[in-house]
Design a protein around this motif. Structure first.
Motif, mmCIF file in Angstrom:
data_model
loop_
_atom_site.group_PDB
_atom_site.id
_atom_site.type_symbol
_atom_site.label_atom_id
_atom_site.label_comp_id
_atom_site.label_asym_id
_atom_site.label_seq_id
_atom_site.Cartn_x
_atom_site.Cartn_y
_atom_site.Cartn_z
ATOM 1 N N LYS A 137 17.248 -24.560 -25.822
ATOM 2 C CA LYS A 137 17.106 -23.244 -25.053
ATOM 3 C C LYS A 137 16.903 -23.328 -23.647
ATOM 4 O O LYS A 137 17.296 -22.542 -22.697
ATOM 5 N N CYS A 138 16.556 -24.314 -23.171
ATOM 6 C CA CYS A 138 16.416 -24.574 -21.595
ATOM 7 C C CYS A 138 17.535 -24.521 -21.033
ATOM 8 O O CYS A 138 18.431 -25.049 -21.386
ATOM 9 N N ARG A 139 17.735 -23.930 -19.830
ATOM 10 C CA ARG A 139 18.725 -23.375 -19.235
ATOM 11 C C ARG A 139 19.157 -24.632 -18.103
ATOM 12 O O ARG A 139 20.030 -24.773 -17.378
ATOM 13 N N ARG A 140 18.383 -25.680 -18.079
ATOM 14 C CA ARG A 140 18.516 -27.054 -17.417
ATOM 15 C C ARG A 140 18.672 -26.601 -15.877
ATOM 16 O O ARG A 140 19.433 -26.990 -14.984
ATOM 17 N N CYS A 141 17.683 -25.960 -15.478
ATOM 18 C CA CYS A 141 17.994 -25.357 -14.078
ATOM 19 C C CYS A 141 17.221 -26.561 -13.093
ATOM 20 O O CYS A 141 17.431 -26.731 -11.994
ATOM 21 N N GLY A 142 16.519 -27.487 -13.682
ATOM 22 C CA GLY A 142 16.167 -28.808 -12.944
ATOM 23 C C GLY A 142 14.455 -28.522 -12.216
ATOM 24 O O GLY A 142 14.137 -29.470 -11.610
ATOM 25 N N LYS A 143 13.952 -27.330 -12.713
ATOM 26 C CA LYS A 143 12.576 -27.310 -12.026
ATOM 27 C C LYS A 143 11.391 -27.861 -12.892
ATOM 28 O O LYS A 143 10.463 -27.804 -12.148
ATOM 29 N N CYS A 144 11.797 -28.608 -13.824
ATOM 30 C CA CYS A 144 10.957 -29.383 -14.430
ATOM 31 C C CYS A 144 11.596 -30.427 -15.145
ATOM 32 O O CYS A 144 13.002 -30.475 -15.373
ATOM 33 N N LYS A 145 10.727 -31.400 -15.703
ATOM 34 C CA LYS A 145 11.669 -32.651 -16.425
ATOM 35 C C LYS A 145 12.125 -32.348 -17.729
ATOM 36 O O LYS A 145 12.739 -33.218 -18.197
HETATM 37 S S1 SF4 Z 1 12.157 -24.958 -15.775
HETATM 38 FE FE1 SF4 Z 1 12.283 -26.595 -16.961
HETATM 39 S S2 SF4 Z 1 12.476 -25.865 -19.120
HETATM 40 FE FE2 SF4 Z 1 12.750 -23.887 -17.756
HETATM 41 S S3 SF4 Z 1 14.955 -23.886 -17.825
HETATM 42 FE FE3 SF4 Z 1 14.297 -25.072 -15.951
HETATM 43 S S4 SF4 Z 1 14.657 -27.180 -16.485
HETATM 44 FE FE4 SF4 Z 1 14.419 -25.716 -18.440
#
Ligand code: SF4
Length: 179
Positions: free
Chosen positions: A79-87
């Motif tokens: 379900k992660c949107r893969r925004c890249g704000k975490c690993k």
């Molecule tokens: S913050 Fe992390 S868990 Fe949340 S959408 Fe971005 S990469 Fe995925």
């Protein structure tokens, strides 16, 4: 040799570990050191013999998810949107590239549930010293390579992990199959 290593790992996890934790109850400053030592020793023993591994599970702690991210990933990491704000984004990509299972556990109970459902032949687990050592003990005899998380903001919040260490562990399992 393999049986000997298997027995030795069992002895360390089921006998030495509880004794160390008992000592750690009196010498609190040493407890984390003991837990890290058990993880290290376990990894050495797991990597002593080739293992026939078809299904690998990458098990991650909840605290690796960005604390500001509001997506609930416990039952479905994808379900992660893969925004890249975490690993989580990179870890999903690794799981996809190597075709392995990936899950996030909020604690020991969920971790056990995931392991029961996935039925992996081997686990690459990421967590802090306490959760990692107790998780390795819980899942014995499944071979687990434990990788300690990094905690730049302190424990349990916005933790991270070395992607190289994850890939190295994966490659180890892939390249050390029983003939
Ligand atoms: S913050 Fe992390 S868990 Fe949340 S959408 Fe971005 S990469 Fe995925």
């Amino acid at each position: 040799m393999k049986v000997k290593t298997h027995f030795l790992r069992g002895f360390i996890l089921k006998v030495v570990y509880p004794v160390l934790m008992l000592i750690g109850a009196f010498f609190k400053s040493k407890k984390q050191e003991f837990q890290a030592y058990i993880v290290k020793l376990n990894n050495i023993l797991v990597m002593r013999n080739n293992i026939n591994v078809k299904k690998i599970l990458l098990l991650l702690p909840h605290c690796i998810q960005n604390s500001k991210c509001d997506i609930r990933l416990t039952f479905d990491v994808f379900k992660c949107r893969r925004c890249g704000k975490c690993k989580i984004k990179d870890l999903i990509e690794i799981a996809e590239n190597y075709n392995i299972s990936i899950a996030i556990a909020t604690g020991g109970t969920i971790a056990r549930k995931v392991v029961k459902e996935v039925k992996p032949d081997a686990i690459i687990a990421v967590a802090c010293e306490r959760d990692l050592s107790s998780g390795i003990v819980d899942t014995y005899p499944i071979p687990v390579i434990g990788i300690l998380n990094e905690r730049p903001f302190g424990p349990c919040i916005d933790t991270t992990v070395s992607l190289k260490q994850i890939e190295d562990a994966l490659k180890w399992f892939i390249n050390h199959q029983e003939k």
